[in-house]
Write a protein that holds these residues in place. Sequence first.
Motif, PDB file in Angstrom:
ATOM      1  N   ALA A  71      47.579  40.338  32.765  1.00  0.00           N
ATOM      2  CA  ALA A  71      47.133  40.843  34.045  1.00  0.00           C
ATOM      3  C   ALA A  71      46.279  39.798  34.720  1.00  0.00           C
ATOM      4  O   ALA A  71      45.359  39.277  34.135  1.00  0.00           O
ATOM      5  CB  ALA A  71      46.349  42.108  33.866  1.00  0.00           C
ATOM      6  N   THR A  81      53.178  40.835  35.083  1.00  0.00           N
ATOM      7  CA  THR A  81      52.198  41.370  36.024  1.00  0.00           C
ATOM      8  C   THR A  81      52.405  40.748  37.397  1.00  0.00           C
ATOM      9  O   THR A  81      52.583  39.534  37.508  1.00  0.00           O
ATOM     10  CB  THR A  81      50.767  41.084  35.547  1.00  0.00           C
ATOM     11  N   ARG A 114      52.204  46.221  36.374  1.00  0.00           N
ATOM     12  CA  ARG A 114      52.407  45.559  35.086  1.00  0.00           C
ATOM     13  C   ARG A 114      53.470  46.314  34.307  1.00  0.00           C
ATOM     14  O   ARG A 114      53.355  47.532  34.113  1.00  0.00           O
ATOM     15  CB  ARG A 114      51.097  45.529  34.303  1.00  0.00           C
TER      16      ARG A 114
END
Length: 296
Positions: free
Chosen positions: A16, A268, A228
């Motif tokens: 992320a 992500t 994500r």
Amino acid sequence: MVQHGRAARAVAAAAAVGVMGLTTGCSAAAEADNESPADSAAAVHDAADRLVREGSSKARTSMEMASGGTRVTIRGEGVYDYRARVGQLKVVLPQDPSGAEEHRPITELLAPGALYMKNRGAGVPADKWVRVETASMSDGNLVTGGATDPLAAAELLRGARKVTYVGESELAGTDVRHYRGTVDMAAAAHAASPAGRPALTAAAKGFAKDQVPFDVYLDDEGRIRKVRHRFSFVNTTKVTTAVKGNGKGNGKRNGQGGKRDVVDVASTTLLYGFGVTANIELPDTKDIFAGKIAVN
């Protein structure tokens, strides 16, 4: 770009990107309790259409893959035009184990049905583009290019199941609503727009698992700020892919040679700068490389 047959250089799966400060409190918890599952599912299912209505944005992508104790990350940054379904990303590959830079950044153009790559290396002239049909890739280019097409990432959410509202948080100074669930790949392919359906149909057949966990963060206007996905695919060491291979995708599932194992990939995508000008031109036919792509 590097691929599944060589984990240290493979297409990665994503960590992320960015820092998200969670805001916890009674009000957020209360809102989470008050949002019905149907409302949560509707918000997630509408995310792709909301991006098309918005028109364009900037994007950052990250892919992280772990296999055999090795973890690699590939990052990208660029712009996307959701109405024209075209985007441009500069993708940065990881360094090799010695610490030396392995490749110059690769320029990728994302278009309906195709992925174009420049600075692809492996015998391709520096002034030429490589074109690969996304429907020919067994993952539909969700991981092969080292960056998930932002609109494809959003269209996957049309197949969202078991959606739950986690609560409110803050992402890069923007209040967002966090949802979690799983994507049914076959359902996502069925519900996709006509332009996106061939690639997602290929992906629905190519991954090791047809249920893909996701987390998505929507702003007050229903626009994706962060999404994500956690994919799994079968890695066969003898097979290479479009980035370093024969352009056929991220691995064959018929077990032709090599060791087979399941590789987990996290992808992500961060979206911001909505409404930005996105002047993206696809290459002329004369600028597309017509030779064979080198195989590892």
